[in-house]
Motif scaffolding. Sequence first.
Motif, PDB file in Angstrom:
ATOM      1  N   UNK A 237      -3.074  -9.050   8.975  1.00 34.23           N
ATOM      2  CA  UNK A 237      -2.418  -7.747   9.028  1.00 34.23           C
ATOM      3  C   UNK A 237      -1.679  -7.495   7.725  1.00 34.23           C
ATOM      4  N   UNK A 238      -1.778  -6.250   7.264  1.00 29.12           N
ATOM      5  CA  UNK A 238      -1.059  -5.808   6.081  1.00 29.12           C
ATOM      6  C   UNK A 238      -0.286  -4.551   6.442  1.00 29.12           C
ATOM      7  N   UNK A 239       0.731  -4.256   5.647  1.00 24.32           N
ATOM      8  CA  UNK A 239       1.619  -3.142   5.967  1.00 24.32           C
ATOM      9  C   UNK A 239       1.904  -2.329   4.704  1.00 24.32           C
ATOM     10  N   UNK A 240       1.886  -1.007   4.871  1.00 27.00           N
ATOM     11  CA  UNK A 240       2.238  -0.095   3.784  1.00 27.00           C
ATOM     12  C   UNK A 240       2.852   1.148   4.408  1.00 27.00           C
ATOM     13  N   UNK A 241       3.775   1.804   3.712  1.00 30.11           N
ATOM     14  CA  UNK A 241       4.403   2.994   4.292  1.00 30.11           C
ATOM     15  C   UNK A 241       3.371   4.062   4.648  1.00 30.11           C
ATOM     16  N   UNK A 242       3.506   4.605   5.836  1.00 33.32           N
ATOM     17  CA  UNK A 242       2.569   5.625   6.303  1.00 33.32           C
ATOM     18  C   UNK A 242       2.652   6.896   5.481  1.00 33.32           C
TER      19      UNK A 242
ATOM     20  N   UNK B 173       0.777   7.148  -0.423  1.00 36.19           N
ATOM     21  CA  UNK B 173      -0.593   6.763  -0.783  1.00 36.19           C
ATOM     22  C   UNK B 173      -0.634   5.677  -1.852  1.00 36.19           C
ATOM     23  N   UNK B 174       0.375   5.627  -2.702  1.00 30.76           N
ATOM     24  CA  UNK B 174       0.346   4.715  -3.831  1.00 30.76           C
ATOM     25  C   UNK B 174       0.626   3.279  -3.398  1.00 30.76           C
ATOM     26  N   UNK B 175       1.600   3.090  -2.528  1.00 35.21           N
ATOM     27  CA  UNK B 175       1.825   1.753  -1.985  1.00 35.21           C
ATOM     28  C   UNK B 175       0.673   1.334  -1.074  1.00 35.21           C
TER      29      UNK B 175
END
Length: 327
Positions: A241-246, A249-251
């Motif tokens: 699992x990976x996580x990025x701010x919803x 787009x850049x992160x």
Amino acid sequence: MSSRLVSSSAAPPDYTLLYRRLSSVEEVRGSNYDLLITAVDGSDRTRLLLDAGTAVRVVCAVLPQYQFSLSEIADLEGQYPAVLPLVMSSGDEADFASELLRRFPIGSGFRVCLDLSGFPRTHLCHLVLRLISLGVSEFDAMYIEPEHYVYEEETVFAEGTVGVRPIRGFEGVDRPNRTEVLLIGTGFDVDVMNEVARQKPGALKLQLFGLPSLQPEMYQQNLLRTIVAGDAVEDSVVSDRFFAPAYCPFETAQTVQQALRRAKSLGQNLYLAPLGTKVQALGFTLYYLHECMGQRATMFGVTSSRLRRASAVGVGRVWRYELRMLG
């Protein structure tokens, strides 16, 4: 139109160099774009920019998946007489982009803003590809968050006849006898996540979640739906699992790069499925255009004969993203 979009830099792109910020309708009103492209889905947030833009041309896509009646289209034209409606009979993303560019030619140096809020992911991904291919290497994207989804964790967007296929222009070339990696940007549509997973049953499956989410409860709702979509994580040797701010787009692009770095170095066949927020779909697109065009990578999209209208309620934060090609 493909290989020249890939970054020629030896070092991988740093997508966090690109700029995002909170914006407002008032700020858009003073931006004076040459072209503002938006779409309506029946929710208030997708109408927000129709009377706010001071662009020379404000084009509003009316897509057949939302099944607007002729009277509803006439009401839209009457309420926003300065807006140029683009009423489509085809639901294909390539047909939409071709018709848009035929009626409203765009070239290098145009000041373009794309409102992501009402577009299907297939359409926004393909349109970004077409804009960059035309030399529009810098443009803005806007996203208006919902306050919440009407049906919360039971939310479904794709209805009717639903299918999964490569997004036009994002078809990769598989190498035979290579292992496969599928990265799924998780969303709310359980059936869609399962269908994507079934496309590549033997692939190593990775998941990307939107965290922080658009609203505090949305991550939990997303997680609940993903647990139900058991096929998306089962039948795999490993599932990371990976996580990025919803909302970034850049992160998201940076996280996708991190998630697939080892797979690329091993020469594995890559498959991407952006099923989360439209902002994250934009992040997947940026990654693909910089690092995957013409290579053994495919990005899947969802097609459906009908999209649920007004599934989102309220208007949350307004985001502006300044897009450009790196390297």
